[in-house]
Design a protein around this motif. Structure first.
Motif, short mmCIF file in Angstrom:
data_model
loop_
_atom_site.label_atom_id
_atom_site.label_comp_id
_atom_site.label_asym_id
_atom_site.label_seq_id
_atom_site.Cartn_x
_atom_site.Cartn_y
_atom_site.Cartn_z
N LEU A 1 0.83 -1.21 0.00
CA LEU A 1 0.00 0.00 0.00
C LEU A 1 0.86 1.26 0.00
O LEU A 1 0.58 2.22 -0.73
N LEU A 2 1.91 1.25 0.79
CA LEU A 2 2.77 2.42 0.85
C LEU A 2 3.41 2.68 -0.51
O LEU A 2 3.49 3.82 -0.97
N ALA B 1 -2.30 16.13 -4.24
CA ALA B 1 -3.76 16.13 -4.34
C ALA B 1 -4.26 14.81 -4.92
O ALA B 1 -5.32 14.74 -5.52
N VAL B 2 -3.48 13.76 -4.73
CA VAL B 2 -3.83 12.44 -5.28
C VAL B 2 -5.15 11.94 -4.69
O VAL B 2 -5.49 12.25 -3.56
N ARG B 3 -5.90 11.17 -5.49
CA ARG B 3 -7.23 10.69 -5.08
C ARG B 3 -7.13 9.25 -4.59
O ARG B 3 -6.25 8.50 -5.00
N LEU B 4 -8.11 8.93 -3.78
CA LEU B 4 -8.19 7.56 -3.25
C LEU B 4 -8.22 6.54 -4.38
O LEU B 4 -7.54 5.51 -4.34
N ASN B 5 -9.01 6.82 -5.40
CA ASN B 5 -9.12 5.91 -6.53
C ASN B 5 -7.78 5.68 -7.21
O ASN B 5 -7.48 4.58 -7.65
N SER C 1 -11.12 1.09 -4.25
CA SER C 1 -10.98 2.10 -3.20
C SER C 1 -11.42 1.54 -1.85
O SER C 1 -10.85 1.90 -0.81
N GLY C 2 -12.41 0.64 -1.87
CA GLY C 2 -12.86 0.04 -0.62
C GLY C 2 -11.76 -0.71 0.10
O GLY C 2 -11.66 -0.66 1.33
N ALA C 3 -10.93 -1.40 -0.66
CA ALA C 3 -9.84 -2.17 -0.05
C ALA C 3 -8.83 -1.25 0.64
O ALA C 3 -8.35 -1.56 1.74
N ILE C 4 -8.54 -0.13 -0.01
CA ILE C 4 -7.61 0.82 0.61
C ILE C 4 -8.20 1.31 1.94
O ILE C 4 -7.53 1.33 2.97
N LEU C 5 -9.47 1.65 1.88
CA LEU C 5 -10.15 2.17 3.06
C LEU C 5 -10.21 1.13 4.18
O LEU C 5 -10.23 1.48 5.36
N TYR C 6 -10.23 -0.14 3.80
CA TYR C 6 -10.26 -1.20 4.80
C TYR C 6 -8.99 -1.15 5.66
O TYR C 6 -9.04 -1.35 6.87
N LEU D 1 -2.44 7.43 5.24
CA LEU D 1 -1.68 6.60 4.30
C LEU D 1 -0.64 7.45 3.56
O LEU D 1 0.52 7.04 3.42
N LEU D 2 -1.05 8.63 3.13
CA LEU D 2 -0.13 9.48 2.38
C LEU D 2 1.07 9.89 3.25
O LEU D 2 2.22 9.86 2.79
N VAL D 3 0.80 10.25 4.47
CA VAL D 3 1.90 10.64 5.35
C VAL D 3 2.83 9.45 5.59
O VAL D 3 4.06 9.58 5.49
N ASP D 4 2.26 8.29 5.88
CA ASP D 4 3.10 7.10 6.06
C ASP D 4 3.91 6.80 4.81
O ASP D 4 5.09 6.44 4.90
#
Lengths: 208, 208
Positions: free
Chosen positions: A19-20, A33-37, A47-52, A60-63
């Motif tokens: 994910l990182l 300004a990247v999107r979740l999708n 996108s649901g999997a990322i949110l899981y 996530l972006l900071v990590d």
DNA sequence: TTCATCCTTAAATCCAAATTCAGAAAAATT
DNA sequence: AATTTTTCTGAATTTGGATTTAAGGATGAA
């Protein structure tokens, strides 16, 4: 419930790394300004999997950025492995701090971050920390060389170290912007020119 | 229809300047992903009014950035007005290339642009042109000083000029990111340290 | 008064992105 | 194999602007 920290946690951290990395590539492509999708797409998931795994995209972006910087820094240290001559170490460090080309994703990410740092405190803090770590790295290298009598520093090591990191940063931006006459090699030579002045050492370019 | 290029066109260009300035401030605040509404808000108008003058927002943004760079550059030239001593000119130029503080909107805009340049060809071209103009400016200054015997250059003027602009750029980013120990004064002194090495001139800090 | 310019208002349009969740699929556990 | 847990999809839902458009008001020049 897991009884050992074995396979399960190994898989967890592998997934986390996936994910990182996806977030890093997505940010390198689309900016802060990247999107979740877009992250999901790079991860080959929805996108649901990322949110899981990361209910808040910002986390996530900071990590991802922290991990990216960590890698950038440790890669540079790794490039010094086994090299003992201070002059050679200096040359290698300068070379490893510049993007290899316009397609260097690691540096592309850092550039995107730098552009946002003036508006985003979190990114500013991260980049400041990275800058300082690199300065410390150069400073150690310079002090060691001076102590061994290899370098004869023209200024205090902090000043030289800061300027070296600053030059790397700036030429990194130029290379990523595809400056027609400033590629990796030219930029390295420009920085080396300063390094020679500052250390009073001829700093031969490594011949391979 | 207008028969003269007098008042009417003067008003036109004033309006145009207003829009460009509003777009600059909006971009400095929101980055290159700035919205039409946000530009309108900074202009004290509605989005429809912006669209009346600039049917395509991207055109406005590009024009705004070109104008911003032009101003940045000409401001630096203006700061040299009346100064003849090459050493003094060099000091003033270095000082005028750094942001005054974290709130420097001119530099904030340039930072936002730099972050996008790795992904946006248009912005990359604009920034490359600005970099080269600044290099040329320094090069002229250095060559003149060398010709007059004031400077004794430690490298060719192109190399020194590039490194000076690069240092300015990098420290500009650091200052905008609120580095705790790198403000305008410290950064100027760091760059001056290099300039002294490169010109073999003590380059006294102007006392005011 | 007339005309052109500039701008607002407000509705229409549009659509992209986040969010949610039931349940499928996969993996681990027993 | 059966069960449980974890992971993920698919699709609907919601959200929330953001752009776009056009009719007409305001302003100042002619």
């Amino acid at each position: 419930m897991a009884k050992s920290t074995g396979r399960e946690s190994r898989q967890k951290s592998a997934k986390r790394a996936d994910l990182l990395e996806a977030a890093q590539r997505a940010m390198a492509e689309h900016g802060t300004a990247v999107r979740l999708n877009q992250v999901a797409e790079h991860a080959g998931l929805t996108s649901g999997a990322i949110l899981y795994h990361y209910p808040d995209l910002q986390d996530l972006l900071v990590d991802a950025n922290r991990a990216g910087m960590e890698r950038f820094y440790t890669d540079r240290l790794a490039a010094l492995e086994g090299i003992t001559d201070p002059a050679e170490r200096l040359v290698v460090t300068i070379t490893s701090g510049l993007p290899t080309g316009q397609d260097d994703e690691e540096v592309r990410l850092l550039c995107a971050l730098g552009g946002a740092a003036a508006r985003n405190t979190m990114y500013a803090v991260l980049l400041t920390a990275l800058f300082d770590r690199q300065v410390a790295m150069y400073q150690t290298l310079l002090d060691t060389g001076a102590f061994q009598g290899v370098f004869n520093l023209a200024a205090d090591s902090l000043t030289i170290a800061r300027n070296l990191v600053a030059l790397e940063d700036a030429y990194g931006y130029r290379i990523m912007a595809s400056h027609p006459t400033l590629d990796h090699g030219v930029a390295a030579e420009l920085i080396l020119d300063y390094a020679r002045l500052a250390t009073n050492h001829p700093l031969p370019v490594e011949n391979r």
